[in-house]
Design an enzyme around this catalytic site. Structure first.
Site, short mmCIF file in Angstrom:
data_model
loop_
_atom_site.label_atom_id
_atom_site.label_comp_id
_atom_site.label_asym_id
_atom_site.label_seq_id
_atom_site.Cartn_x
_atom_site.Cartn_y
_atom_site.Cartn_z
CG ASP A 105 -8.58 -30.86 -39.10
OD1 ASP A 105 -9.66 -30.82 -39.72
OD2 ASP A 105 -8.18 -29.95 -38.36
CG ASP A 166 -14.21 -26.59 -40.78
OD1 ASP A 166 -15.22 -26.11 -40.22
OD2 ASP A 166 -13.19 -25.91 -41.03
#
Length: 390
Positions: A105, A166
């Site tokens: 992330d 993602d």
């Protein structure tokens, strides 16, 4: 979800958005807005990284960059330097996370908060820190499998095979770094990850899996499942939106037909599964529909992806269709989800759904939903308005 009436115009939407951002900025201490609970932001420290808590892996603060991104976009739209000043201050609070090699992330953390600031002309420490983050993210690239490890400590045998849809939206940090430095390794890893994701994440109908776990043998897949969706074979709406936006960007960066085909497939599936009011349910296959939660953030991400796709698509007819679909989603969000009392309730977009299986952030404002909504509004051509960077 109760309809809020007719959608406000573009200027009214932006005004409401800036009021919500101002309200949030006044109420925050040093921690970042994440999701709301009972109308108030639940905040996380910028230093809150992923870690083990007992036998549970916690992802930590993966969303902080979106708040900084909201401030950068607000500064661009409004022309008010105080938003840029605030963005620099909040970006500094992420210092140290650029070395965090336990998560994919880093793109979510440092692209909206640092790379977007750089693209808007605010250089210096922003780009230097983002380049360190890009190098750390690159270190998670698994050469033998052609993908970026999603979760867990880098190279950990239990986690090294994990990959999520993602991750496609963490790749922009690598493409930005490649352009910034001229080092092709960043772009090569991003393209390889996108190609591997295209091969393994799509179902024949154009829907996508959330989580794929790769085996130790190159090309082998251990399982395909979900962590956030309703069921392993269901279509998690936000994951589908990540696919639209992620593959549209991959096509923009590479010109590879396989990525255009993937973006087309993801977009077709998403738009045909929308309900009449155009605000997606959190999972298109939740048996509780029509009483299931909605996810406004999925609509905002999808709108951004459709606008990206419309800008680069070689077919004028499809480009127009995607612009129209994006406009329809933004109209629906403005009508049904935009917060019209931002001094009373936190957030820009209401009715988001972070994680239904984990009962977190259900029917809430979500900071990434706010970011992609503002980003999408900024990509809609309007006379006298600056066009925000991709």
């Amino acid at each position: 979800m109760t309809p809020a009436g007719g959608p406000p115009g573009l200027d009214a939407r932006l005004a409401l958005t800036l009021r919500a951002i101002d309200h949030t900025a006044r109420r925050l201490g040093d921690s970042f807005p994440h999701v709301t609970e009972e109308g108030r932001w639940k905040t996380l420290a910028g230093s809150d990284g992923p870690r083990w808590t007992g036998t549970t892996w916690r992802h930590g603060n993966w969303t902080a960059g979106f708040w900084v991104g909201c401030l950068w976009l607000a500064s661009q739209w409004s022309g008010d330097a105080r938003y840029a000043d605030a963005a620099r201050l909040w970006a500094e609070r992420l210092a140290g996370r650029e070395h965090d090699d336990r998560t994919h992330d880093l793109g979510f953390l440092f692209y909206p908060s640092h790379a977007v600031g750089d693209l808007l002309g605010h250089d210096g420490a922003l780009s230097a820190r983002a380049l360190v983050a890009a190098r750390t993210l690159l270190s998670r690239f698994v050469e033998t499998g052609g993908y970026l490890q999603a979760w867990g400590p880098r190279g950990d045998p239990e986690w090294v095979g994990t990959s999520t849809i993602d991750t496609m939206m963490n790749l922009p940090l690598l493409w930005w770094a490649s352009r910034k430095t001229g080092d092709g390794r960043y772009a090569a890893a991003a393209a390889a990850h996108a190609a591997t994701t295209r091969r393994h994440f799509f179902r024949p109908d154009g829907s996508t899996y959330h989580l794929v776990v790769y085996g130790r043998t190159p090309g082998a897949v251990s399982r395909k499942t979900t962590f956030q969706g309703h069921a392993p074979e269901s279509a998690w709406a936000r994951g589908q939106a990540w696919a639209i936006a992620g593959f549209a960007i991959a096509y923009r960066e590479t010109g590879a037909g396989q990525f255009l085909a993937a973006a087309d497939a993801a977009a077709h599936y998403f738009t045909r599964r929308l309900p009449a009011d155009r605000v997606p349910y959190w999972d298109f296959d939740d048996p509780a529909i029509p009483d299931a939660p909605r996810d406004s953030s999925a609509a905002a991400i999808a709108a951004d992806g459709l606008l990206e796709l419309s800008a680069v698509h070689p077919s004028p007819a499809r480009a127009r269709r995607y612009r129209d679909e994006a406009a329809s989603l933004l109209e629906a969000l403005a009508a049904h989800c935009q917060n019209r009392a931002p001094e009373e309730i936190d957030g820009v977009l209401l009715h988001g759904c972070y994680s239904r299986p984990h009962r977190e952030g259900v029917d809430s404002a979500l900071i990434w939903g706010d970011y992609f909504y503002l980003r999408s509004l900024g990509r809609v051509p309007a006379a006298g308005r600056p066009v925000l960077p991709g």
